[in-house]
Scaffold this motif. Structure first.
Motif, PDB file in Angstrom:
ATOM      1  N   GLN A  52      38.122  42.589  45.777  1.00 22.07           N
ATOM      2  CA  GLN A  52      37.366  41.340  45.651  1.00 22.07           C
ATOM      3  C   GLN A  52      38.208  40.139  46.055  1.00 22.07           C
ATOM      4  OE1 GLN A  52      36.088  41.439  41.578  1.00 22.07           O
ATOM      5  NE2 GLN A  52      34.432  42.904  41.985  1.00 22.07           N
ATOM      6  N   ARG A  53      39.482  40.156  45.721  1.00 25.81           N
ATOM      7  CA  ARG A  53      40.355  39.032  46.091  1.00 25.81           C
ATOM      8  C   ARG A  53      40.593  38.988  47.597  1.00 25.81           C
ATOM      9  NH1 ARG A  53      44.203  39.593  40.741  1.00 25.81           N
ATOM     10  NH2 ARG A  53      42.727  38.527  39.380  1.00 25.81           N
ATOM     11  N   GLN A  55      38.414  40.038  49.842  1.00 24.03           N
ATOM     12  CA  GLN A  55      37.154  39.560  50.410  1.00 24.03           C
ATOM     13  C   GLN A  55      36.990  38.060  50.204  1.00 24.03           C
ATOM     14  OE1 GLN A  55      34.324  42.041  48.392  1.00 24.03           O
ATOM     15  NE2 GLN A  55      34.520  43.721  49.872  1.00 24.03           N
ATOM     16  N   LEU A  56      37.380  37.567  49.041  1.00 24.99           N
ATOM     17  CA  LEU A  56      37.308  36.142  48.772  1.00 24.99           C
ATOM     18  C   LEU A  56      38.195  35.359  49.735  1.00 24.99           C
ATOM     19  CD1 LEU A  56      36.170  33.953  46.859  1.00 24.99           C
ATOM     20  CD2 LEU A  56      38.189  34.297  45.429  1.00 24.99           C
ATOM     21  N   LEU A  64      32.697  29.093  51.207  1.00 22.77           N
ATOM     22  CA  LEU A  64      33.389  28.605  50.011  1.00 22.77           C
ATOM     23  C   LEU A  64      32.686  27.393  49.415  1.00 22.77           C
ATOM     24  CD1 LEU A  64      37.141  28.942  51.028  1.00 22.77           C
ATOM     25  CD2 LEU A  64      35.810  30.426  49.521  1.00 22.77           C
ATOM     26  N   VAL A  74      40.792  29.441  46.114  1.00 18.36           N
ATOM     27  CA  VAL A  74      40.788  30.794  46.681  1.00 18.36           C
ATOM     28  C   VAL A  74      42.214  31.313  46.822  1.00 18.36           C
ATOM     29  CG1 VAL A  74      40.247  32.141  48.740  1.00 18.36           C
ATOM     30  CG2 VAL A  74      38.584  30.525  47.831  1.00 18.36           C
ATOM     31  N   GLU A  77      43.570  32.358  43.446  1.00 20.08           N
ATOM     32  CA  GLU A  77      43.002  33.635  43.004  1.00 20.08           C
ATOM     33  C   GLU A  77      43.518  34.789  43.848  1.00 20.08           C
ATOM     34  OE1 GLU A  77      40.949  36.125  40.579  1.00 20.08           O
ATOM     35  OE2 GLU A  77      41.175  33.972  40.298  1.00 20.08           O
TER      36      GLU A  77
END
Length: 85
Positions: A52-53, A55-56, A64, A74, A77
């Motif tokens: 998930q990170r 992909q973010l 965003l 972002v 994270e």
């Protein structure tokens, strides 16, 4: 020849010891299985977080802004280790 009381067999001392050991072994295996299940759950969680990170981090600025995050949010994270929430 087996003796029965109320329809239940009377176990010899050897049979009682063997059956008690089997019960202990079954409980140990059940405990080990639960520990392995928990370990797999943790590994699965870590893999999901890392994915998930990644992909973010790949989202563009428009995506965003749609979700209300800045590039700095972002990056904060995405740079966290997978084991941290």
């Amino acid at each position: 020849m087996r003796l029965f009381v109320n329809g239940y067999p009377i176990l010899s001392a050897f049979e009682r010891v063997v059956s008690a050991r089997c019960v202990v072994r079954i409980f140990k295996l059940a405990k080990l299985r639960l520990q392995n299940k928990r370990l797999l759950e943790i590994v699965s969680l870590y893999v999901q977080r890392a994915q998930q990170r990644r992909q973010l981090a790949q989202l563009d600025q428009r995506a965003l802004s749609d979700i209300g995050l800045s590039r700095a949010d972002v990056l904060n994270e995405a740079n966290k280790p997978f084991w941290k929430e």
